[in-house]
Structures are given as C-alpha cells and as structure tokens.
Design a protein around this motif. Structure first.
Motif, PDB file in Angstrom:
ATOM      1  N   PHE A  95       3.994  15.827  11.881  1.00  0.00           N
ATOM      2  CA  PHE A  95       2.715  15.173  11.654  1.00  0.00           C
ATOM      3  C   PHE A  95       2.784  14.199  10.480  1.00  0.00           C
ATOM      4  O   PHE A  95       2.084  13.208  10.437  1.00  0.00           O
ATOM      5  CB  PHE A  95       1.638  16.230  11.420  1.00  0.00           C
ATOM      6  N   LEU A  96       3.652  14.515   9.512  1.00  0.00           N
ATOM      7  CA  LEU A  96       3.723  13.702   8.301  1.00  0.00           C
ATOM      8  C   LEU A  96       4.799  12.641   8.363  1.00  0.00           C
ATOM      9  O   LEU A  96       4.962  11.846   7.445  1.00  0.00           O
ATOM     10  CB  LEU A  96       3.997  14.611   7.091  1.00  0.00           C
ATOM     11  N   GLU A  97       5.521  12.627   9.452  1.00  0.00           N
ATOM     12  CA  GLU A  97       6.727  11.814   9.497  1.00  0.00           C
ATOM     13  C   GLU A  97       6.455  10.340   9.226  1.00  0.00           C
ATOM     14  O   GLU A  97       5.521   9.752   9.771  1.00  0.00           O
ATOM     15  CB  GLU A  97       7.398  11.951  10.866  1.00  0.00           C
TER      16      GLU A  97
ATOM     17  N   ALA B 166      -0.286  13.884  -3.258  1.00  0.00           N
ATOM     18  CA  ALA B 166      -1.708  13.747  -3.571  1.00  0.00           C
ATOM     19  C   ALA B 166      -2.513  14.818  -2.858  1.00  0.00           C
ATOM     20  O   ALA B 166      -3.385  15.449  -3.455  1.00  0.00           O
ATOM     21  CB  ALA B 166      -2.219  12.364  -3.187  1.00  0.00           C
ATOM     22  N   GLY B 167      -2.209  15.049  -1.583  1.00  0.00           N
ATOM     23  CA  GLY B 167      -2.936  16.061  -0.840  1.00  0.00           C
ATOM     24  C   GLY B 167      -2.725  17.446  -1.414  1.00  0.00           C
ATOM     25  O   GLY B 167      -3.671  18.145  -1.778  1.00  0.00           O
TER      26      GLY B 167
ATOM     27  N   LEU C 180       5.380   8.920   6.544  1.00  0.00           N
ATOM     28  CA  LEU C 180       4.417   8.603   5.495  1.00  0.00           C
ATOM     29  C   LEU C 180       5.131   8.467   4.155  1.00  0.00           C
ATOM     30  O   LEU C 180       6.188   9.053   3.950  1.00  0.00           O
ATOM     31  CB  LEU C 180       3.378   9.718   5.391  1.00  0.00           C
TER      32      LEU C 180
ATOM     33  N   VAL D  35       1.093   4.127  -3.049  1.00  0.00           N
ATOM     34  CA  VAL D  35       0.863   5.564  -2.926  1.00  0.00           C
ATOM     35  C   VAL D  35       2.048   6.309  -3.528  1.00  0.00           C
ATOM     36  O   VAL D  35       1.936   7.437  -3.978  1.00  0.00           O
ATOM     37  CB  VAL D  35       0.686   5.979  -1.456  1.00  0.00           C
TER      38      VAL D  35
ATOM     39  N   VAL E 291       1.515  10.493  -0.414  1.00  0.00           N
ATOM     40  CA  VAL E 291       0.413  11.059   0.358  1.00  0.00           C
ATOM     41  C   VAL E 291       0.474  12.588   0.314  1.00  0.00           C
ATOM     42  O   VAL E 291      -0.530  13.267   0.119  1.00  0.00           O
ATOM     43  CB  VAL E 291       0.467  10.550   1.811  1.00  0.00           C
TER      44      VAL E 291
ATOM     45  N   ALA F  86       0.831  -1.198   0.000  1.00  0.00           N
ATOM     46  CA  ALA F  86       0.000   0.000   0.000  1.00  0.00           C
ATOM     47  C   ALA F  86       0.866   1.249   0.000  1.00  0.00           C
ATOM     48  O   ALA F  86       0.583   2.222  -0.707  1.00  0.00           O
ATOM     49  CB  ALA F  86      -0.936  -0.005   1.200  1.00  0.00           C
ATOM     50  N   GLY F  87       1.951   1.217   0.806  1.00  0.00           N
ATOM     51  CA  GLY F  87       2.865   2.349   0.815  1.00  0.00           C
ATOM     52  C   GLY F  87       3.501   2.563  -0.541  1.00  0.00           C
ATOM     53  O   GLY F  87       3.589   3.686  -1.038  1.00  0.00           O
TER      54      GLY F  87
END
Lengths: 401, 356
Positions: free
Chosen positions: A370-372, A381-382, A374, A251, A378, A247-248
């Motif tokens: 907060f994003l660490e 895309a955001g 990922l 993305v 991601v 999944a990682g």
C-alpha cells in the motif's frame, strides 16, 4: 531480614576485611553523630556492608542501596542496547539491499567491497541502494542527535526541530533554492539558511530566548505557517512534474540518492557528533536548571546556544540530503530514554534509534504494497504523529490524574 | 532572561484577558456604533480597490464608468470577473473571522483558530479523498465533502486534547498539530500517488480566490448562511459563557447546548470558507483579536465587527496579492500567512498568548 543482612556481612567480611574496617569506622562515626547520617554516600557504604542491625536502619540502608546497585546495570544496559540497535540497523540495511530483482546478497556485497564483485551488483551497491541506505542511516542519526540536543537544552520533552518550525524553515529554504538553481550543494545552503532564519525568528519572537517552552511552540507554529506558505507557493508555481518531484522531496525522501549526498551527511555528522559528545556533560547538568548549571560551571546560555547551533546544522544537513523528514527528531530521544531508563541525554542511542527508524520506514515504503513508492517522510509523519498523540495523552493523563 | 519577573502582574493579567488590547498598546476604544460605521466605510473602500486594481492598473474613472454601465465592453468583463472574486473574498473573510471569534469565545482560548484546531486539515483530507475517488470535483461537491471532514477533525482534536483538561492553551494546539500531521501524511500519500489529484491540490492548498466561480458561491452560500444564523443566535450566550462554566450554569445558561451549537457554527463557517477558497491561514486568528481590542468583550458587538473586518482584511490581502508581483499574482493565502503570522509572533512576544 537482619539475619540475611548479617549473613551477607559475614560473606563480605571474608572477601574484604579492609572494607569492614572502614565500615566499623563509619559505625563509630554514626554513634557519635547519633541520627545525623543523612548523606547518601554514607548510606551506600552502610548498606553495602550491612551496617546497622536495628530494623529502621536496615530499611534506610536498603533505600540507600538502590542507586548504587543500579548504576552498574545502567552502564551495561546502554552499550547492550546500542549493540542491539546496530545489529537491527544492519539487518534492515541488508534486507533493503537484498530484496527484489536487483537484490544484492550479503556475499555479493562483500565481494564488491573487497574489489572483486561483478558489474550489476557493483552498480546497485555503489549507485542505487548503497547511497540510499547510508543516507537514511546518516540522516536518521543526525535527526536523533538534533532532537536530543534540542529537548535537552529547552528542557522540553516536546521540543524538536519539527515542532518549532525548523524543519519547515529548512523546507522553505530548499524550495526557494530550487527556483534559483539546482544541485545538492546549493540545496544544502538553502536548507541551512532557511533553518537559521526560522530559528532566528522564533528566538526573537519568544522574547526570552529559548527558555519558555510554550512560547517556543506557538512562535514555532507561526514561523512554520509562513514557511509553509512559501513552500506551497513554490510547489504551485513550478511545472507539474517539477512540483511533484519537489513535493516528494519536501516530505522527505530517500529516492535516488547519490554518493555526493552520503558525503554531505557524513561531513555534517563527523563535525557535529563529536562536538555534541563534548557537550554531553554540560547537557546532563542543564537538566537541573540554568542557575545550577551556571554554578556547576556548565555556562547555561553558552551551552544552550552551542547545542541549538549544532542541532540546527544537523537538522539542516538531514533536510539537505533527505528532505524535512518529520517526527524522527522528536520521537528518537523519547524512545532512547525509554530503552535506557536512566537520566541524561542519550546521544548515541538516540542517533542509533533515529537511524534504525528511518531505515525501517524506508524499507516499509519499498516493501509494503500500500505504501510502495511513497517518500519515506509520509510514513514517519504518519507513525510519528500517532506516536506523539499517544505520548501527549499519556503525559496529560499522568499530570491531571 | 528566563528569570526576569513580569513587569506588573496586574497589567499582564488584564492584557491576557483582552489580548487584542494588549497588542494595540492600550488603545482607547471607539464607541461600537462608530466603529461599525468606520468598518462599513473600510469595506466599501477595499471593494472599490479590489475592482480597480489588478495585474494592470485601471483608472478609477474608467472603473466607475464601467460600474455605471457606460464603459468599454472589455472593461465591463474584467469588472465582472473581479466583482465575483470580491464577493467570494468578502464571504470567505467574514466567515473565517466569525468562526475564529466563536472558537476563541467558546474555548476561552486566544489561540483558537479554525486552522490550528484541525478544521483545515480535516477539510483538505476530505476534499483530497473525494477528488481521488471521483476524479475531479467542482467547488460545490468539494464543499459538501469538506464540511463533515472538518467537523470530524475538530472532534478528533478535542478528543486527543481532552485528558489535559482545559487549563492551558498548549494541549489543544499540540493535539491540532498531531491530527494535522497524521491527516497531512495521508493526504501527501494520496496526492503523490495520483498526479491529477496533486495538480488540483497544489493550487487549492495555498488558498486562492482565483478559481472561485458562481457555482462554488451558490453551493457554499446556504452553508455560510446557516453557520451565520447559528452564530448570531449563539453570540449573546457567549457573553455568559465568558464568566466560566460554573457561573454560566448557575445563571441558567444551557452551557453544553451553547458550546455544541457554537462549535457547529464555527465548523460550518470555516468549512464553507475552506471549500470556497482553500485553507486560508490566520484570518480567523488575527481579526477577532483586533476586534476585541476595538469594540471590547461584548460578543454582540464583536460579531458584526468581525464580519466587516474579516471581509475587509481578506479582500485587501487579495488586492495586495494581485498587485505585489505584477504582472504575476500571488495566492491570497500567502499574503494572509505573512500578515497573520507576524501578528501571532508579536502576541507571543508580549506574553499575551501563553501566560495566562
């Protein structure tokens, strides 16, 4: 107004008497032709030499002046922006290298590169962060070029390998390949096959090739839905850890890249980027429509096919080394166009924008708390989704206003 | 060829108005009551198949005996399990099809499908957030979370697409793609940080009837019923709305009210279906097209036909999903994607979707 123009004429008379003679010839021609001087070239000459003292002629001359004066600016602007982008990318790369406990300072990195570095720095540089940075830059550049090629030949500012299902197809190919075998080599084959199948289906479904943007988008949505179903199925049936890893990867992630990945994306770029550069002239003409492109010898259908094949290969290359990273291919050409502010496909600038965007996004998933941890996809895309939203709203406001 | 002229503008325009018919190649319509009767028969046949077929094929007599209460006990248990699954399938399929009909009718947009307009991503987002906060959720809690999430996402998509006006299909779809991308990124971020959430999410997101239990069904049922009642109330007004806003207003139809109630019904139905079975693609898109081709443009006939055909399609897809890779089984969402997406591709190729 005409006084200042006269002054300019006097100055230029001193500088270039030959040109003045030319201009006098033109003026004679003009007097012969009366009002018949609609050609931009003549206007340009007339303007440069301050030709014509009557107010209306001055205005017309000034209007004709603009493109001539802008041309040298634009040609300087491009390289300048390129240099700035390269510097920013290097800065992002150096920061990525240097941060944290395992950080390698630029001096240590140079020492390793010249062959006399110490153990830990060498391992970090050649096995961990070095490949990560290079793969990020390479994949970003490949996506930037792919998006530019695609948008240019579909004449659709929103056409991108993402929107028409190419990335989803490549992801499905990648997922299916992991069921059969592992290793980056087979992932490359799977991603390429998936991308080709997806684009082939979209081509067949539109019924008129790649000419109709709205058909392209909706067919792409359908194909992407099928590809997504396959991908989700694979993720659901494999073991949990494997699924999480997959999944990682699906993305789009730059975690634990190796030099093998670097070589793969470098080969893809080395083959495709020069070919894309060769297409540059034809792409410029394609903006005018298929008929004109054909008339000017660009061969619209051939150009479009070649550009889309290159776009597919580049995109699949990026997917194979970094996963289907969303929206870089879509956004990079827009940002490049906004920066350069002149017509034409900006392959080089788009590639640099793509590379910088990916490096900065990757830095964000390493440094922003907060994003660490990922996957970088991601973040793209955001941010890319929000950017596309603003782009759409702005376009729609303009067209309906 | 890009420049190729359309064969006949008149036919094309007509096809665009009734895309279902364009796809069926101008099939002659059945009288609606006959079509409904055939639909009922189809649903019954599909239900019987669903009870009979599984990872192991059972003989039809055995199944009938078990249904009559005379079969072996083991068989009866299997049948119970399959019956529940079939009921959930019927409800979800019917809800998705009616939801699609409402959205297509309200937006006069043949591409209107709850998934494309953000319902699915909104519901996914809400469910993942709730799962992340609460640890794990039952089907019922998921439904309660999914419904406001879906409604909010639909509203957001319309907000993004609003500057484009209502002239074209593409802005709504693109806005849906944008909202889906952003919400999807957040969902991915959450699930990749939390392995437990990832584990339940990855099954749920394909769309499957396997996990549905009685609890899910009972919690979802009131929402489904509320949506259905609202849909039945709104359906006659959709016929007036189809004439265009101006005409509808001049005929005294409360356009804003109809549109709001219709969208609410569509979102309720789709959110309930998504909560029960996960995001199931394309049933809400394909079935209303087919139904329009069979019973024509009257929404009062379309509604029951959508109920029947939607239920039949989903249960049939579930049967296929069980049978096709025996003794394993696929998720029903994979099957509907591969049934529905070619349908959409065909519609694009015929020009029934984009050339209005």
């Amino acid at each position: 107004m005409s006084d200042s123009l006269r002054t300019r004429r006097h100055e230029r008379q001193n500088l270039a008497e030959e040109q003045e003679q030319e201009q006098e010839q033109e003026q004679e021609q003009e007097q012969e032709q009366g009002q018949g001087r609609g050609q931009a070239q003549e206007q340009g000459h007339a303007a440069r030499h301050g030709g014509g003292d009557r107010p209306d002629e001055v205005d017309r001359a000034r209007g004709g002046d603009r493109p001539d004066r802008q041309a040298p600016q634009a040609s300087l602007r491009g390289p300048l922006i390129g240099v700035v982008l390269v510097l920013l990318s290097i800065a992002a790369g150096v920061w990525t290298l240097a941060r944290g406990e395992l950080g390698v300072s630029p001096a240590d990195a140079l020492a390793v590169l010249t062959g006399n570095g110490d153990g830990p720095a060498e391992i970090v540089l050649t096995r961990m962060r070095g490949p990560r940075i290079l793969v990020g830059a390479g994949a970003g550049a490949a996506l930037g070029i792919a998006g530019t090629l695609f948008q240019s030949v579909t004449r659709n500012p929103l056409g991108s390998p993402d929107v028409i299902g190419l990335g989803a197809g490549a992801g499905a190919g990648l997922a299916l390949t992991t069921l059969v075998s592992d290793g980056p080599g087979s992932a490359w084959v799977g991603a390429l096959a998936g991308a080709l199948v997806a684009i082939g289906l979209v081509y067949l479904a539109t019924g008129r090739g790649f000419a109709s943007p709205s058909r392209l988008i909706i067919a792409g949505i359908a194909v992407a839905a099928m590809a997504l179903a396959v991908t989700q199925y694979v993720v659901a049936v494999v073991l949990r850890d494997e699924g999480s890893q997959l999944a990682g990867q699906l993305v789009g992630s730059l975690n634990s890249r190796s030099m093998q990945h670097v070589v793969m994306i470098a080969v893809a770029l080395a083959v495709c980027a020069p070919l894309a550069a060769l297409l540059r002239h034809q792409l410029l003409v394609m903006d005018m429509g298929d008929e004109l492109a054909d008339a000017l010898g660009a061969g619209a259908v051939r150009t479009r096919t070649a550009a889309i094949i290159l776009s597919v290969v580049l995109c699949a290359g990026a997917v194979a080394v970094a996963g289907p990273i969303a929206f870089v291919a879509l956004a990079a050409p827009h940002i490049a166009r906004g920066l350069v502010r002149s017509p034409g496909p900006h392959l080089m600038i788009s590639a640099l924008v793509g590379a910088l965007a990916l490096l900065v996004s990757d830095l964000a998933v390493q440094a922003v708390p907060f994003l660490e941890g990922l996957p970088v996809g991601v973040v793209t895309a955001g941010l890319g989704g929000i950017y596309l939203g603003f782009l759409l709203i702005r376009t729609w406001r303009r067209t309906t206003a | 060829m890009r420049t190729a002229a359309p064969a006949d503008p008149g036919t094309r325009a007509e096809n665009a108005r009734v895309p279902g018919r364009a796809l069926l190649g101008g099939t002659r319509r059945l009288p609606p009551p006959l079509a409904l009767a055939l639909g009922v028969v189809l649903v019954l046949v599909v239900c019987l198949l669903s009870l009979a077929l599984g990872s192991r094929a059972n003989d039809l007599p055995q199944v009938l005996a078990a249904l009559g209460g005379r079969g072996e006990e083991r068989m009866a248990l299997i049948i119970d399990e399959r019956a529940l699954r079939t009921v959930v399938g019927l409800a979800v399929g019917a809800a998705l099809a009616v939801s699609g009909q409402l959205i297509q009718g309200l937006t006069r947009n043949p591409l209107g499908e709850p998934g494309l307009l953000g319902v699915t991503s909104g519901a996914s987002f809400a469910i993942v957030v709730v799962t992340a906060l609460a640890g794990s959720v039952s089907g019922g809690t998921a439904a309660i979370a999914a419904i406001p999430g879906a409604l909010a996402a639909v509203a957001l998509v319309h907000l993004v697409a609003r500057p484009a006006g209502t002239g074209s299909v593409v802005p709504l779809v693109l806005a849906g793609a944008v909202v889906t991308a952003v919400l999807g990124a957040v969902v991915q971020g959450l699930i990749l940080q939390m392995p437990a959430v990832f584990d339940s999410y990855r099954y749920w997101v394909v769309g499957s009837l396997t996990g549905a239990d009685l609890g899910t069904l009972t919690t979802v049922a009131p929402v489904l019923l509320a949506g259905l009642v609202l849909a039945i109330t709104v359906a006659p007004a959709l016929n007036t709305l189809a004439l265009g806003d101006d005409v509808a207003i001049s005929l005294g139809s409360p356009v804003r009210l109809v549109r709001g109630a219709g969208l609410a019904a569509a979102a309720l139905l789709a959110a309930a279906a998504t909560a029960a079975a996960g995001p199931i693609a394309f049933v809400g898109l394909a079935v209303p097209h087919l139904v329009r081709g069979i019973v024509g443009a009257d929404h009062r006939w379309q509604l029951p036909m959508n109920l029947l055909l939607g239920a039949a399609l989903l249960v049939a897809s579930d049967v296929v999903a069980r049978v096709i890779v025996r003794p394993e089984e696929l998720m029903v969402g994979v099957v509907t994607a591969f049934v529905g997406a070619p349908f959409l591709l065909l519609a694009v190729r015929r020009g029934a979707v984009t050339d209005r």
